[in-house]
Motif scaffolding. Structure first.
Motif, PDB file in Angstrom:
ATOM      1  N   ALA A 102       0.817  -1.211   0.000  1.00 59.15           N
ATOM      2  CA  ALA A 102       0.000   0.000   0.000  1.00 59.15           C
ATOM      3  C   ALA A 102       0.855   1.267   0.000  1.00 59.15           C
ATOM      4  O   ALA A 102       0.481   2.266  -0.614  1.00 59.15           O
ATOM      5  CB  ALA A 102      -0.926  -0.002   1.215  1.00 59.15           C
ATOM      6  N   MET A 103       2.001   1.209   0.683  1.00 58.24           N
ATOM      7  CA  MET A 103       2.856   2.387   0.777  1.00 58.24           C
ATOM      8  C   MET A 103       3.905   2.444  -0.335  1.00 58.24           C
ATOM      9  O   MET A 103       4.604   3.449  -0.469  1.00 58.24           O
ATOM     10  CB  MET A 103       3.535   2.421   2.150  1.00 58.24           C
ATOM     11  CG  MET A 103       2.558   2.620   3.293  1.00 58.24           C
ATOM     12  SD  MET A 103       3.358   2.673   4.900  1.00 58.24           S
ATOM     13  CE  MET A 103       4.138   4.282   4.839  1.00 58.24           C
ATOM     14  N   GLY A 104       4.029   1.366  -1.106  1.00 58.41           N
ATOM     15  CA  GLY A 104       5.006   1.334  -2.183  1.00 58.41           C
ATOM     16  C   GLY A 104       6.432   1.158  -1.692  1.00 58.41           C
ATOM     17  O   GLY A 104       7.373   1.602  -2.347  1.00 58.41           O
ATOM     18  N   TYR A 105       6.601   0.538  -0.521  1.00 54.77           N
ATOM     19  CA  TYR A 105       7.921   0.304   0.047  1.00 54.77           C
ATOM     20  C   TYR A 105       8.294  -1.163  -0.061  1.00 54.77           C
ATOM     21  O   TYR A 105       7.429  -2.037  -0.166  1.00 54.77           O
ATOM     22  CB  TYR A 105       7.952   0.677   1.542  1.00 54.77           C
ATOM     23  CG  TYR A 105       7.811   2.141   1.853  1.00 54.77           C
ATOM     24  CD1 TYR A 105       8.145   3.136   0.939  1.00 54.77           C
ATOM     25  CD2 TYR A 105       7.360   2.545   3.099  1.00 54.77           C
ATOM     26  CE1 TYR A 105       8.019   4.472   1.258  1.00 54.77           C
ATOM     27  CE2 TYR A 105       7.241   3.885   3.424  1.00 54.77           C
ATOM     28  CZ  TYR A 105       7.573   4.842   2.490  1.00 54.77           C
ATOM     29  OH  TYR A 105       7.454   6.163   2.812  1.00 54.77           O
ATOM     30  N   ASP A 106       9.595  -1.408   0.028  1.00 53.91           N
ATOM     31  CA  ASP A 106      10.093  -2.768   0.128  1.00 53.91           C
ATOM     32  C   ASP A 106       9.729  -3.300   1.511  1.00 53.91           C
ATOM     33  O   ASP A 106       9.714  -2.542   2.491  1.00 53.91           O
ATOM     34  CB  ASP A 106      11.611  -2.774  -0.065  1.00 53.91           C
ATOM     35  CG  ASP A 106      12.195  -4.165  -0.041  1.00 53.91           C
ATOM     36  OD1 ASP A 106      11.850  -4.955  -0.940  1.00 53.91           O
ATOM     37  OD2 ASP A 106      12.974  -4.456   0.890  1.00 53.91           O
TER      38      ASP A 106
END
Length: 130
Positions: A102-106
């Motif tokens: 959802a946050m676009g993080y690894d």
């Protein structure tokens, strides 16, 4: 109290409230059946009902206090990304993989930010102010 400890206490209280509510329903059904049979057993059942209602009210108040403490601990975070991760994890009960997506993080980065947030939440207030 740390964020993880608060969340564990909230989960424990929610389970306890559920059990007490189930037991209250069961006792109410039993009271309806035995009230006609014996006044003494009806009296004991009514005492049980009062005790259960008091326990439920006490646990509900404790749960509300813990929820407010959890929200305050999360809101005290300086980093908005860490706040969002902690909010999604501890208030939304989302798994780390869903948070990362959802946050676009690894996923590893979410774990690191989460650990930083927990470490910052565990520091005493006076240390954070300096």
């Amino acid at each position: 109290m740390s964020i993880k400890t608060i969340k564990a206490n909230i989960t424990r209280l929610q389970a306890q409230l559920w059990r007490n509510r189930q037991y209250l329903r069961h006792t109410q059904k039993q009271l309806a059946l035995i009230a006609r049979a014996s006044p003494a057993s009806g009296h004991r059942s009514r005492q049980q009902l009062r005790a259960l209602k008091a326990a439920i009210a006490r646990d509900s108040a404790s749960l509300e206090t813990l929820n407010q403490a959890l929200i305050a601990a999360i809101d005290s975070q300086a980093n908005p990304q860490i706040q969002e991760i902690l909010t999604r994890r501890y208030l939304g009960d989302e798994p780390f993989a869903a948070i990362a997506a959802a946050m676009g993080y690894d996923l590893r980065w979410v774990y690191r930010l989460h650990a930083r947030g927990l470490a910052a939440g565990a520091e005493p207030q006076d240390k954070r102010e300096h």
